[in-house]
Write an enzyme that holds these catalytic residues in place. Structure first.
Site, mmCIF file in Angstrom:
data_model
loop_
_atom_site.group_PDB
_atom_site.id
_atom_site.type_symbol
_atom_site.label_atom_id
_atom_site.label_comp_id
_atom_site.label_asym_id
_atom_site.label_seq_id
_atom_site.Cartn_x
_atom_site.Cartn_y
_atom_site.Cartn_z
ATOM 1 N N GLY A 1 0.839 -1.190 0.000
ATOM 2 C CA GLY A 1 0.000 0.000 0.000
ATOM 3 C C GLY A 1 0.874 1.240 0.000
ATOM 4 N N GLN B 1 3.426 9.936 1.028
ATOM 5 C CA GLN B 1 4.694 9.184 0.961
ATOM 6 C C GLN B 1 5.477 9.469 -0.316
ATOM 7 O OE1 GLN B 1 2.768 5.214 2.152
ATOM 8 N NE2 GLN B 1 4.833 5.079 2.996
ATOM 9 N N CYS C 1 6.747 -0.094 6.943
ATOM 10 C CA CYS C 1 6.326 1.071 6.162
ATOM 11 C C CYS C 1 7.475 1.495 5.254
ATOM 12 C CB CYS C 1 5.961 2.203 7.112
ATOM 13 S SG CYS C 1 5.369 3.682 6.281
ATOM 14 N N LEU C 2 7.143 1.811 4.005
ATOM 15 C CA LEU C 2 8.186 2.233 3.061
ATOM 16 C C LEU C 2 8.856 3.536 3.511
ATOM 17 C CD1 LEU C 2 6.506 1.443 -0.383
ATOM 18 C CD2 LEU C 2 8.097 0.040 0.935
ATOM 19 N N HIS D 1 -3.531 1.676 8.544
ATOM 20 C CA HIS D 1 -2.141 2.115 8.398
ATOM 21 C C HIS D 1 -2.036 3.161 7.277
ATOM 22 C CE1 HIS D 1 2.365 1.340 8.085
ATOM 23 N NE2 HIS D 1 2.104 2.026 6.987
ATOM 24 N N GLU D 2 -2.622 2.831 6.114
ATOM 25 C CA GLU D 2 -2.509 3.745 4.966
ATOM 26 C C GLU D 2 -3.257 5.052 5.230
ATOM 27 O OE1 GLU D 2 -0.315 3.233 2.951
ATOM 28 O OE2 GLU D 2 -0.008 1.099 3.223
ATOM 29 N N HIS E 1 -1.568 7.730 7.256
ATOM 30 C CA HIS E 1 -0.630 8.608 6.547
ATOM 31 C C HIS E 1 -1.310 9.920 6.137
ATOM 32 C CE1 HIS E 1 3.021 6.238 6.179
ATOM 33 N NE2 HIS E 1 2.358 5.184 5.730
#
Ligand code: NI
Length: 180
Positions: free
Chosen positions: A49, A54, A98-99, A140-141, A144
Site C-alpha cells: 500500500g 509518501q 512502512c516504506l 495504516h494507509e 498517513h
C-alpha cells in the site's frame, strides 16, 4: 508514469494532514497520473500500500493491493478522501512495516473491524467493511493522510525491531506482515 521518490520518516510532509481531493478533479490528468505513479512506486518498492504523502503529495489518496478476498485475484484498490469508522472496540495486533520507515517492523494494535467510505479512482462512492489484517492495512494507509506513522501507535516499544531481528527474535503475534 514514473517511479517517485519515497519520503522517509523525518520529512515534514509525513506529519501533515493531507488535503481532500475535490471530487471534480478526480478524473483530471494530474490526479490520474498521480494515482498511476503511486501504483508504480508501490510496486517498485514491494509495498502492499502507499499513501500520496509518501511521495511528497499532501492529498488524501491511498492505493493498495487488495488480496484479502478468498478466491478473488488480487486487485488494485484506490481510496480517495477515505473515512474510517471502527465497528468494534476489539483490537488485533499485527506486525507492520512502512516504506517511509525502512528496515523496521513493529506490532500495532488496531480495531479489527471497520467500515470504510471513500471515492474510487473514477470518483464513484464506495463503502465496505474490512476485518483482521485488511482492517490493519487500511488504517495504516489512512493514518498517513492524518500525519500519523505506525510507530506512533505501537503499544509496546520492545515489539519494534529491525526486520531481520524481528524475524529472528520476536515471535509474531499473527502470521501476516508486510510493508504497508
Ligand atoms: Ni506506511
Amino acid at each position: 508514469m514514473a517511479i517517485r521518490k519515497v519520503a522517509l520518516m523525518g520529512h515534514p510532509i509525513l506529519r501533515q494532514v493531507a488535503q481532500p481531493v475535490p471530487e471534480k478533479d478526480i478524473s483530471s490528468e494530474a490526479i490520474q497520473t498521480l494515482i498511476q505513479d503511486m501504483v508504480e512506486t508501490m510496486v517498485e518498492y514491494d509495498g502492499r500500500g502507499l499513501a500520496a504523502p509518501q511521495i511528497h503529495v499532501s492529498l488524501q489518496i491511498v492505493v493498495m493491493i487488495w488480496d484479502f478476498d478468498p478466491g478473488v485475484e488480487p486487485y488494485l484498490k484506490v481510496l480517495i478522501n477515505p473515512e474510517i469508522e471502527p465497528l468494534t472496540q476489539e483490537t488485533s495486533t499485527f506486525p507492520e512495516g512502512c516504506l517511509s520507515v525502512p528496515g523496521l517492523q513493529g506490532d500495532v494494535p488496531r480495531p479489527n473491524w471497520i467500515k470504510v467510505r471513500a471515492l474510487d479512482q473514477k470518483g464513484e462512492r464506495i463503502g465496505f467493511e474490512a476485518k483482521g489484517f485488511a482492517a490493519t492495512v487500511i488504517q495504516h494507509e489512512c493514518d498517513h493522510l492524518l500525519g500519523k506513522l505506525y510507530i506512533d501507535r505501537i503499544a509496546d516499544l520492545s515489539r519494534l525491531a529491525f526486520t531481520k531481528e524481528y524475524g529472528r527474535y520476536l515471535k509474531p503475534l499473527s502470521d501476516d506482515d508486510g510493508s504497508l
